[in-house]
Design a protein around this motif. Structure first.
Motif, PDB file in Angstrom:
ATOM      1  N   TYR A 161       0.769  -1.127   0.161  1.00  0.00           N
ATOM      2  CA  TYR A 161       0.108  -0.142  -0.087  1.00  0.00           C
ATOM      3  C   TYR A 161       0.845   1.305  -0.062  1.00  0.00           C
ATOM      4  O   TYR A 161       0.304   2.596  -0.060  1.00  0.00           O
ATOM      5  CB  TYR A 161      -1.172   0.085   1.227  1.00  0.00           C
ATOM      6  CG  TYR A 161      -2.079  -0.819   1.070  1.00  0.00           C
ATOM      7  CD1 TYR A 161      -3.126  -0.660   0.266  1.00  0.00           C
ATOM      8  CD2 TYR A 161      -1.997  -2.238   1.439  1.00  0.00           C
ATOM      9  CE1 TYR A 161      -4.196  -1.623   0.163  1.00  0.00           C
ATOM     10  CE2 TYR A 161      -3.269  -2.976   1.640  1.00  0.00           C
ATOM     11  CZ  TYR A 161      -4.421  -2.607   0.797  1.00  0.00           C
ATOM     12  OH  TYR A 161      -5.276  -3.512   0.673  1.00  0.00           O
ATOM     13  N   PHE A 164       0.416   3.696  -3.230  1.00  0.00           N
ATOM     14  CA  PHE A 164      -0.906   4.171  -3.228  1.00  0.00           C
ATOM     15  C   PHE A 164      -1.072   5.076  -2.184  1.00  0.00           C
ATOM     16  O   PHE A 164      -1.899   6.329  -2.485  1.00  0.00           O
ATOM     17  CB  PHE A 164      -1.933   3.125  -3.145  1.00  0.00           C
ATOM     18  CG  PHE A 164      -1.808   2.080  -4.259  1.00  0.00           C
ATOM     19  CD1 PHE A 164      -2.269   2.236  -5.465  1.00  0.00           C
ATOM     20  CD2 PHE A 164      -1.505   0.859  -4.070  1.00  0.00           C
ATOM     21  CE1 PHE A 164      -2.318   1.370  -6.634  1.00  0.00           C
ATOM     22  CE2 PHE A 164      -1.325  -0.147  -4.857  1.00  0.00           C
ATOM     23  CZ  PHE A 164      -1.856   0.021  -6.033  1.00  0.00           C
ATOM     24  N   TYR A 165      -0.399   5.019  -0.918  1.00  0.00           N
ATOM     25  CA  TYR A 165      -0.739   6.016   0.020  1.00  0.00           C
ATOM     26  C   TYR A 165      -0.097   7.331  -0.173  1.00  0.00           C
ATOM     27  O   TYR A 165      -0.725   8.540  -0.224  1.00  0.00           O
ATOM     28  CB  TYR A 165       0.175   5.280   1.482  1.00  0.00           C
ATOM     29  CG  TYR A 165      -0.163   6.144   2.535  1.00  0.00           C
ATOM     30  CD1 TYR A 165      -1.179   6.478   3.174  1.00  0.00           C
ATOM     31  CD2 TYR A 165       1.330   7.050   2.803  1.00  0.00           C
ATOM     32  CE1 TYR A 165      -1.110   7.603   4.131  1.00  0.00           C
ATOM     33  CE2 TYR A 165       1.192   7.766   3.764  1.00  0.00           C
ATOM     34  CZ  TYR A 165       0.020   8.131   4.636  1.00  0.00           C
ATOM     35  OH  TYR A 165       0.033   9.058   5.673  1.00  0.00           O
ATOM     36  N   ASP A 168      -2.326   8.741  -3.630  1.00  0.00           N
ATOM     37  CA  ASP A 168      -3.869   8.947  -3.540  1.00  0.00           C
ATOM     38  C   ASP A 168      -3.987   9.720  -2.266  1.00  0.00           C
ATOM     39  O   ASP A 168      -4.888  10.465  -2.255  1.00  0.00           O
ATOM     40  CB  ASP A 168      -4.340   7.345  -3.503  1.00  0.00           C
ATOM     41  CG  ASP A 168      -4.281   6.762  -4.729  1.00  0.00           C
ATOM     42  OD1 ASP A 168      -4.014   7.761  -5.890  1.00  0.00           O
ATOM     43  OD2 ASP A 168      -4.312   5.806  -5.058  1.00  0.00           O
ATOM     44  N   ASP A 169      -3.246   9.156  -1.015  1.00  0.00           N
ATOM     45  CA  ASP A 169      -3.761   9.897   0.101  1.00  0.00           C
ATOM     46  C   ASP A 169      -2.928  11.185   0.682  1.00  0.00           C
ATOM     47  O   ASP A 169      -3.550  12.160   0.781  1.00  0.00           O
ATOM     48  CB  ASP A 169      -3.529   8.908   1.291  1.00  0.00           C
ATOM     49  CG  ASP A 169      -4.338   7.667   1.408  1.00  0.00           C
ATOM     50  OD1 ASP A 169      -5.161   7.637   2.211  1.00  0.00           O
ATOM     51  OD2 ASP A 169      -4.698   7.240   0.357  1.00  0.00           O
ATOM     52  N   GLN A 290      -8.509  -5.354   0.302  1.00  0.00           N
ATOM     53  CA  GLN A 290      -9.077  -4.931  -0.997  1.00  0.00           C
ATOM     54  C   GLN A 290     -10.506  -5.213  -1.066  1.00  0.00           C
ATOM     55  O   GLN A 290     -11.226  -4.364  -1.897  1.00  0.00           O
ATOM     56  CB  GLN A 290      -8.232  -5.831  -1.697  1.00  0.00           C
ATOM     57  CG  GLN A 290      -6.836  -5.187  -2.115  1.00  0.00           C
ATOM     58  CD  GLN A 290      -6.938  -3.861  -2.548  1.00  0.00           C
ATOM     59  OE1 GLN A 290      -6.257  -3.155  -1.914  1.00  0.00           O
ATOM     60  NE2 GLN A 290      -7.301  -3.495  -3.976  1.00  0.00           N
ATOM     61  N   GLN A 293     -11.898  -1.795  -0.545  1.00  0.00           N
ATOM     62  CA  GLN A 293     -11.401  -0.666  -1.301  1.00  0.00           C
ATOM     63  C   GLN A 293     -12.664   0.033  -2.120  1.00  0.00           C
ATOM     64  O   GLN A 293     -12.284   1.174  -2.208  1.00  0.00           O
ATOM     65  CB  GLN A 293     -10.335  -1.321  -2.250  1.00  0.00           C
ATOM     66  CG  GLN A 293      -9.686  -0.200  -3.135  1.00  0.00           C
ATOM     67  CD  GLN A 293      -8.802   0.722  -2.028  1.00  0.00           C
ATOM     68  OE1 GLN A 293      -8.219   0.019  -1.046  1.00  0.00           O
ATOM     69  NE2 GLN A 293      -8.522   1.842  -2.434  1.00  0.00           N
ATOM     70  N   ARG A 296     -13.603   2.929  -0.358  1.00  0.00           N
ATOM     71  CA  ARG A 296     -12.756   4.061  -0.378  1.00  0.00           C
ATOM     72  C   ARG A 296     -12.481   4.639   0.882  1.00  0.00           C
ATOM     73  O   ARG A 296     -11.346   4.704   1.525  1.00  0.00           O
ATOM     74  CB  ARG A 296     -12.959   4.939  -1.598  1.00  0.00           C
ATOM     75  CG  ARG A 296     -12.075   6.341  -1.849  1.00  0.00           C
ATOM     76  CD  ARG A 296     -10.647   5.612  -2.174  1.00  0.00           C
ATOM     77  NE  ARG A 296      -9.931   6.516  -2.083  1.00  0.00           N
ATOM     78  CZ  ARG A 296      -8.570   6.651  -2.014  1.00  0.00           C
ATOM     79  NH1 ARG A 296      -7.973   5.295  -2.050  1.00  0.00           N
ATOM     80  NH2 ARG A 296      -7.664   7.651  -2.271  1.00  0.00           N
ATOM     81  N   SER A 309      -8.711   6.237   4.504  1.00  0.00           N
ATOM     82  CA  SER A 309      -8.999   5.200   3.450  1.00  0.00           C
ATOM     83  C   SER A 309      -8.708   3.966   3.716  1.00  0.00           C
ATOM     84  O   SER A 309      -7.827   3.641   4.601  1.00  0.00           O
ATOM     85  CB  SER A 309      -8.348   5.683   2.223  1.00  0.00           C
ATOM     86  OG  SER A 309      -6.867   5.778   2.398  1.00  0.00           O
ATOM     87  N   THR A 311      -6.315   2.224   2.136  1.00  0.00           N
ATOM     88  CA  THR A 311      -4.749   2.339   1.983  1.00  0.00           C
ATOM     89  C   THR A 311      -4.153   2.940   3.020  1.00  0.00           C
ATOM     90  O   THR A 311      -3.311   2.205   3.649  1.00  0.00           O
ATOM     91  CB  THR A 311      -4.507   3.452   0.866  1.00  0.00           C
ATOM     92  OG1 THR A 311      -5.182   2.823  -0.509  1.00  0.00           O
ATOM     93  CG2 THR A 311      -2.990   3.648   0.556  1.00  0.00           C
ATOM     94  N   ARG A 312      -4.704   3.933   3.552  1.00  0.00           N
ATOM     95  CA  ARG A 312      -4.011   4.576   4.902  1.00  0.00           C
ATOM     96  C   ARG A 312      -4.326   3.493   6.179  1.00  0.00           C
ATOM     97  O   ARG A 312      -3.319   3.143   6.997  1.00  0.00           O
ATOM     98  CB  ARG A 312      -4.833   5.891   5.252  1.00  0.00           C
ATOM     99  CG  ARG A 312      -4.166   6.613   6.575  1.00  0.00           C
ATOM    100  CD  ARG A 312      -5.047   7.779   6.895  1.00  0.00           C
ATOM    101  NE  ARG A 312      -5.032   8.634   5.874  1.00  0.00           N
ATOM    102  CZ  ARG A 312      -4.026   9.842   5.817  1.00  0.00           C
ATOM    103  NH1 ARG A 312      -3.159   9.821   6.807  1.00  0.00           N
ATOM    104  NH2 ARG A 312      -4.006  10.510   4.945  1.00  0.00           N
ATOM    105  N   LEU A 315      -1.779   0.662   5.412  1.00  0.00           N
ATOM    106  CA  LEU A 315      -0.336   1.120   5.768  1.00  0.00           C
ATOM    107  C   LEU A 315      -0.131   1.216   6.975  1.00  0.00           C
ATOM    108  O   LEU A 315       0.958   1.093   7.688  1.00  0.00           O
ATOM    109  CB  LEU A 315       0.043   2.017   4.752  1.00  0.00           C
ATOM    110  CG  LEU A 315       1.446   2.601   4.869  1.00  0.00           C
ATOM    111  CD1 LEU A 315       2.548   1.418   4.587  1.00  0.00           C
ATOM    112  CD2 LEU A 315       1.713   3.583   3.998  1.00  0.00           C
TER     113      LEU A 315
END
Length: 349
Positions: A161, A164-165, A168-169, A290, A293, A296, A309, A311-312, A315
């Motif tokens: 992740y 993506f973090y 995207d974040d 996932q 996901q 979101r 999210s 992702t956050r 991670l």
């Protein structure tokens, strides 16, 4: 490939094709990983030397990761991509070059490496087989297995992740996708080198592992609540993650050596079973994460530019919780490394 064979573009058939090749890859990777980890224990009975080998192994894993970035940098610099097909060709060349370099080092390993032998042979029949049930009767096996699986969860889930973090974040620049992992690998490499200078005992293993896990807990908390307006702090967090990963991976693998001790004929089962549990747990964890996901965002807070999210969460929260549990399990372990045994020749010449 299956789509080309059957002349269709079915997404199901495409998924089956990719899954098939991923499975073939993991069979080969598991064979290489388990045998290589088992060799650490067969080369020496000295507990400190085993940790040195584990730290050296981790250090050159980081070198391999950084080398992949170097290969990608060269390919992207030499070839220009203006279409989707050009981008596919770039990644094919990265794969081809990586496979070629890997095959060269495999050849060097098999042809140019001489394995040291123990000066003092082990008592009993060196070729006697150790039953699987022997390990299942030992409490330390379950403790080491749990610590190793949690360690792999921390490392693998965070790696999955990370890119993506940061994009995207935190909305960092595209270059951060490469720069942040590179900082982690370099930090991990340097710490792995430093760990080779320590005289290791069971208490030292537990202390260093706990230190790495505690660092990851703080990193996870920072990742979980880091706003996009303070994204520059991610570079500092990356250094801490690299340090924590090295401490946890080197000592986590070394705990396997303490468990194996002189039972060398069972080391492949220990490494293999722990590696199997590691892959299953990581696959399930990523599958569960996932599956959420699509939603979101769990919670949004636009006032401070922080939103939680998946992702956050994957991670920051998941590795932090795994680190906390692993510290608790490590505290309950009774590690008694094998007494020092000399080698006929030094490990590094």
């Amino acid at each position: 490939m299956p789509c080309k064979i059957f002349g269709t573009s079915s997404s199901t058939l495409r998924t089956v094709g990719y899954s098939m090749f991923a499975a073939i890859f993991n069979v080969g990777w598991a064979a290489a990983q388990v045998s290589h980890m088992s060799m650490l224990n067969c080369i020496t009975l000295n507990s400190t030397s085993r940790v040195i080998l584990a730290s050296c192994r981790n250090a050159f894993t980081m070198v391999a990761n950084l080398s992949l970035y170097a290969v990608a940098f060269i390919v992207f610099g030499v070839t220009m991509a203006s279409t989707h097909a050009d981008i596919e060709n770039q990644y094919r060349w990265i794969a081809y070059l990586s496979i070629f370099i890997g095959c060269c080092f495999v050849g060097i390993f098999h042809l140019g490496t001489k394995e040291p032998r123990l000066k003092v042979s082990l008592q009993g029949n060196n070729h006697s087989r150790i039953s699987w049930t022997y390990w299942f009767k030992r409490v330390l096996y379950y403790q080491v297995a749990l610590v190793y699986v949690l360690t792999r969860l921390v490392v693998n889930v965070s790696q999955a992740y990370l890119a993506f973090y940061v994009i995207d974040d935190l909305h960092m620049a595209q270059s951060a996708k490469a720069l942040v992992p590179a900082i982690i690998y370099i930090s991990s490499f340097l710490v792995s080198i430093i760990l080779q200078e320590i005289s290791w005992t069971g208490q030292c293993l537990k202390a260093c592992y706990s230190a790495g896990a505690i660092v990851w807990i703080f990193c996870g908390a920072g990742i979980l609540f880091l706003p996009g307006s303070m994204s520059a702090f991610m570079y500092l967090i990356s250094v801490s993650i690299g340090i924590a990963n090295a401490l946890m991976m080197v000592t986590g693998v070394s705990m396997q050596s303490v468990l194996i001790d002189r039972d060398l004929n069972g080391c492949a089962f220990v490494c293999g079973s722990l590696s199997f549990m590691d892959k299953i747990s990581c696959g399930l964890a990523l599958f569960v994460l996932q599956s959420y996901q699509s939603t979101r965002v769990i919670q949004e807070n636009h006032s401070n530019d922080v939103y939680f999210s998946v992702t956050r969460f994957g991670l920051g929260f998941v590795p932090a919780v795994c680190s906390l549990i692993s510290v608790i399990v490590t505290y309950t372990m009774k590690l008694q490394p094998a007494p020092c045994k000399p080698l006929m020749e030094p490990l590094l010449v």
